[in-house]
Design an enzyme around this catalytic site. Structure first.
Site: not given
Length: 271
Positions: A178, A8, A67-68, A180, A153, A39-40
């Site tokens: 997810h 991520d 999820n983001h 990290h 994820h 996603e981040n």
């Protein structure tokens, strides 16, 4: 084929570290493909269309999410303009975007990239295992595609390991994202699939999973909302893993952690 998967990307420091390093890594490691979870990437929450363009133009072949995915509302109406960007395949039918994509890389070889989101301690989406089965029913490793990368994820290690064992021998790589934090369990499973429970992140590790640590700690201590989380802006570590696959079968023959710079000791794989 040589694949690099990066965990991520968190905020500006992570983006800049990846974009700065990619040209050198592609040349020195003779990479055929690079897949990143982003996603981040947009200030720690979601992926903006412009950052998607920057990553794809900067040497990334495919982008996975999580999820983001919809934290940046502008991506909702534009995700279909980015065929190399995949959101979790187990979102309900009719959700914008796609859960898998095939990208063509060096020498005309094709890679299928699939993204799913776990359901333990996360949103109750559709069955992620069935979603992967549906996509794999349309592709065959070593026949229609030369490699298959599956980004799971998910929150729990057990769910990610379940994916590894279920799809061992049917995909080239199962890698978790997810949480990290890079796990020390990279290996090739009995039937030839490379596996790691979590690839870690590309961001400042002097933080709480990429976010500015003081604000995060205050929230944990007080249990009341404070100011919005902000990505930590120190020197980023780039974390992921490298996989070498057999060109005929698409299965893994080597897997190795990839870590560069920042708080973690720099490591260049001996490939």
């Amino acid at each position: 084929m040589r694949l690099l998967f990066l965990g991520d990307i968190v905020g500006r420091s992570g983006r800049e570290a990846v974009l700065k390093g990619l040209p050198r890594w592609r040349e020195e490691l003779r990479l055929d493909a690079v897949v990143v979870n982003a996603e981040n990437a947009s200030h720690g929450f979601g992926l903006s269309p412009q950052i998607a363009r920057d990553l794809l133009e900067g040497g990334v072949d495919a982008i996975t999410l999580g999820n983001h995915t919809w934290d940046r509302r502008d991506l909702i109406g534009q995700i279909d303009q980015f065929p190399q960007v995949v959101r979790p395949a187990n979102y309900p039918a009719g959700t914008p975007g796609q859960g898998g994509c095939v990208v063509e890389v060096s020498r005309g070889r094709k890679i299928l990239v699939v993204n799913v989101m776990g359901r333990v301690f996360m949103d109750a989406l559709d069955d992620p295992f069935r979603a992967v089965e549906n996509i794999l029913s349309q592709h065959r490793l070593g026949v229609s595609v030369h490699a298959i990368v599956l980004d799971v994820h998910a929150e729990t290690t057990s769910e990610k390991m379940g994916f590894g064992h279920l799809f061992d021998g049917r995909v080239s790589l199962v890698v978790g994202t997810h949480t990290h934090i890079p796990t020390a369990d990279h290996r090739i499973l009995p039937n030839g699939t490379a596996y790691q429970t979590d690839a870690g992140m590309c961001g400042d590790y002097d933080s709480v999973i990429g976010m500015e640590k003081n604000n995060a700690v205050r929230r944990l201590l007080k249990k009341v909302p404070t100011e919005r989380f902000q990505p930590a802006m120190g020197t980023a570590s780039v974390c992921g893993l490298m996989v070498e696959t057999d060109d005929k079968t698409g299965l893994a023959v080597k897997v190795c952690p990839f870590r560069q710079g920042g708080e973690l000791s720099a490591y260049m794989p001996d490939f």
